[in-house]
Design a protein around this motif. Sequence first.
Motif, PDB file in Angstrom:
ATOM      1  N   SER A  77      25.525  39.039  47.879  1.00  0.00           N
ATOM      2  CA  SER A  77      26.690  38.276  47.412  1.00  0.00           C
ATOM      3  C   SER A  77      26.609  37.994  45.915  1.00  0.00           C
ATOM      4  CB  SER A  77      26.842  36.975  48.195  1.00  0.00           C
ATOM      5  OG  SER A  77      25.687  36.169  48.029  1.00  0.00           O
ATOM      6  N   ALA A  78      25.406  37.772  45.399  1.00  0.00           N
ATOM      7  CA  ALA A  78      25.248  37.512  43.965  1.00  0.00           C
ATOM      8  C   ALA A  78      25.589  38.764  43.158  1.00  0.00           C
ATOM      9  CB  ALA A  78      23.820  37.042  43.656  1.00  0.00           C
ATOM     10  N   ILE A  79      25.190  39.920  43.660  1.00  0.00           N
ATOM     11  CA  ILE A  79      25.509  41.178  42.978  1.00  0.00           C
ATOM     12  C   ILE A  79      27.016  41.400  42.995  1.00  0.00           C
ATOM     13  CG2 ILE A  79      25.195  43.693  43.006  1.00  0.00           C
ATOM     14  CD1 ILE A  79      22.408  43.088  44.365  1.00  0.00           C
ATOM     15  N   THR A  80      27.646  41.139  44.134  1.00  0.00           N
ATOM     16  CA  THR A  80      29.101  41.275  44.229  1.00  0.00           C
ATOM     17  C   THR A  80      29.787  40.366  43.221  1.00  0.00           C
ATOM     18  OG1 THR A  80      28.948  41.791  46.587  1.00  0.00           O
ATOM     19  CG2 THR A  80      31.101  41.116  45.766  1.00  0.00           C
ATOM     20  N   GLU A  81      29.347  39.125  43.125  1.00  0.00           N
ATOM     21  CA  GLU A  81      29.930  38.177  42.161  1.00  0.00           C
ATOM     22  C   GLU A  81      29.751  38.678  40.718  1.00  0.00           C
ATOM     23  OE1 GLU A  81      31.960  35.582  42.694  1.00  0.00           O
ATOM     24  OE2 GLU A  81      31.855  36.284  44.773  1.00  0.00           O
ATOM     25  N   ARG A  82      28.594  39.266  40.415  1.00  0.00           N
ATOM     26  CA  ARG A  82      28.377  39.795  39.063  1.00  0.00           C
ATOM     27  C   ARG A  82      29.326  40.955  38.788  1.00  0.00           C
ATOM     28  NH1 ARG A  82      22.703  38.456  40.125  1.00  0.00           N
ATOM     29  NH2 ARG A  82      22.224  40.573  40.791  1.00  0.00           N
ATOM     30  N   ILE A  83      29.556  41.797  39.790  1.00  0.00           N
ATOM     31  CA  ILE A  83      30.492  42.910  39.622  1.00  0.00           C
ATOM     32  C   ILE A  83      31.898  42.372  39.368  1.00  0.00           C
ATOM     33  CG2 ILE A  83      31.648  44.857  40.764  1.00  0.00           C
ATOM     34  CD1 ILE A  83      28.965  45.348  42.254  1.00  0.00           C
ATOM     35  N   LEU A  84      32.338  41.443  40.199  1.00  0.00           N
ATOM     36  CA  LEU A  84      33.672  40.868  40.030  1.00  0.00           C
ATOM     37  C   LEU A  84      33.815  40.188  38.672  1.00  0.00           C
ATOM     38  CD1 LEU A  84      34.211  39.472  43.639  1.00  0.00           C
ATOM     39  CD2 LEU A  84      35.227  41.540  42.629  1.00  0.00           C
ATOM     40  N   ALA A  89      32.173  41.031  35.944  1.00  0.00           N
ATOM     41  CA  ALA A  89      32.227  42.094  34.943  1.00  0.00           C
ATOM     42  C   ALA A  89      33.617  42.720  34.888  1.00  0.00           C
ATOM     43  CB  ALA A  89      31.178  43.161  35.237  1.00  0.00           C
ATOM     44  N   LEU A  90      34.310  42.738  36.037  1.00  0.00           N
ATOM     45  CA  LEU A  90      35.657  43.297  36.104  1.00  0.00           C
ATOM     46  C   LEU A  90      36.737  42.272  35.739  1.00  0.00           C
ATOM     47  CD1 LEU A  90      35.343  45.355  39.430  1.00  0.00           C
ATOM     48  CD2 LEU A  90      35.172  46.197  37.075  1.00  0.00           C
ATOM     49  N   ASN A  91      36.292  41.029  35.482  1.00  0.00           N
ATOM     50  CA  ASN A  91      37.211  39.929  35.135  1.00  0.00           C
ATOM     51  C   ASN A  91      38.229  39.658  36.227  1.00  0.00           C
ATOM     52  OD1 ASN A  91      36.061  39.454  32.514  1.00  0.00           O
ATOM     53  ND2 ASN A  91      37.154  41.285  31.812  1.00  0.00           N
ATOM     54  N   VAL A  92      37.768  39.644  37.487  1.00  0.00           N
ATOM     55  CA  VAL A  92      38.680  39.338  38.597  1.00  0.00           C
ATOM     56  C   VAL A  92      38.132  38.170  39.415  1.00  0.00           C
ATOM     57  CG1 VAL A  92      39.700  41.603  38.765  1.00  0.00           C
ATOM     58  CG2 VAL A  92      37.635  41.115  40.066  1.00  0.00           C
ATOM     59  N   LYS A 103      44.189  56.978  34.392  1.00  0.00           N
ATOM     60  CA  LYS A 103      42.920  56.905  33.671  1.00  0.00           C
ATOM     61  C   LYS A 103      41.928  56.051  34.440  1.00  0.00           C
ATOM     62  CE  LYS A 103      44.432  52.987  30.855  1.00  0.00           C
ATOM     63  NZ  LYS A 103      43.664  51.965  31.502  1.00  0.00           N
ATOM     64  N   ILE A 104      40.672  56.161  34.050  1.00  0.00           N
ATOM     65  CA  ILE A 104      39.625  55.299  34.599  1.00  0.00           C
ATOM     66  C   ILE A 104      39.743  53.952  33.902  1.00  0.00           C
ATOM     67  CG2 ILE A 104      37.110  54.927  34.680  1.00  0.00           C
ATOM     68  CD1 ILE A 104      37.949  57.144  36.543  1.00  0.00           C
ATOM     69  N   ASP A 105      39.740  52.873  34.675  1.00  0.00           N
ATOM     70  CA  ASP A 105      39.818  51.534  34.092  1.00  0.00           C
ATOM     71  C   ASP A 105      38.437  50.953  33.812  1.00  0.00           C
ATOM     72  OD1 ASP A 105      42.648  51.405  34.191  1.00  0.00           O
ATOM     73  OD2 ASP A 105      42.545  50.879  36.318  1.00  0.00           O
ATOM     74  N   HIS A 106      37.494  51.171  34.731  1.00  0.00           N
ATOM     75  CA  HIS A 106      36.153  50.612  34.601  1.00  0.00           C
ATOM     76  C   HIS A 106      35.140  51.589  35.180  1.00  0.00           C
ATOM     77  CE1 HIS A 106      38.027  46.706  33.874  1.00  0.00           C
ATOM     78  NE2 HIS A 106      38.725  46.880  34.976  1.00  0.00           N
TER      79      HIS A 106
END
Length: 182
Positions: free
Chosen positions: A170-177, A179-182, A101-104
């Motif tokens: 880098s800020a966008i990457t951090e926001r993505i991470l 949002a993914l709780n990693v 399944k799709i997780d995110h």
Amino acid sequence: MGPPGAGKGTQAKILIEKFGIPQISTGDILRAAIKGGTSLGLEAKKFIDAGELVPDSVVIGIVEERIREADCEKGFLLDGFPRTTPQAEALDAMLQKMGRKIDHAVNLAVPDEEVIQRLLDRAVKEGRSDDTEPVIRNRIKNYNDQTKPLIDFYRNKGLLKEVNGLGELSAITERILGALNV
């Protein structure tokens, strides 16, 4: 997900390296399937050579073949697919059949005027004469008409992660991470 020029490809490259999973780009898969002479690749080639869009059934089949490869066992990142709600529904059915399944579903939110400016800047930097403002506006319209409904599709499934796509890389990457709780 996100409009053209939102930074999806750039962020995908960062994420696949971080997670050690493959990036599955339908454009890359189609080119590889055609080059490899697979039955689905040959079918896709007929449509491409005729200047037509490759039908969803062929694209889904090619994505399924790719997901079945060993390097996708730990996961994968889809890039450029699905683009429409019917494709997303077909993807869900295909994954369910595979016991997956799709997780995110991450959406990089970027306003249209920012997208236009980014793509015009990219056109100048890369010498892309085909990326004119009218062409870019048409791409945004197609995205809004065909792909943007996927935001609600994945929101309704509880899978959507909305991320502000403005700011430093880098800020966008951090926001993505985040949002993914990693």
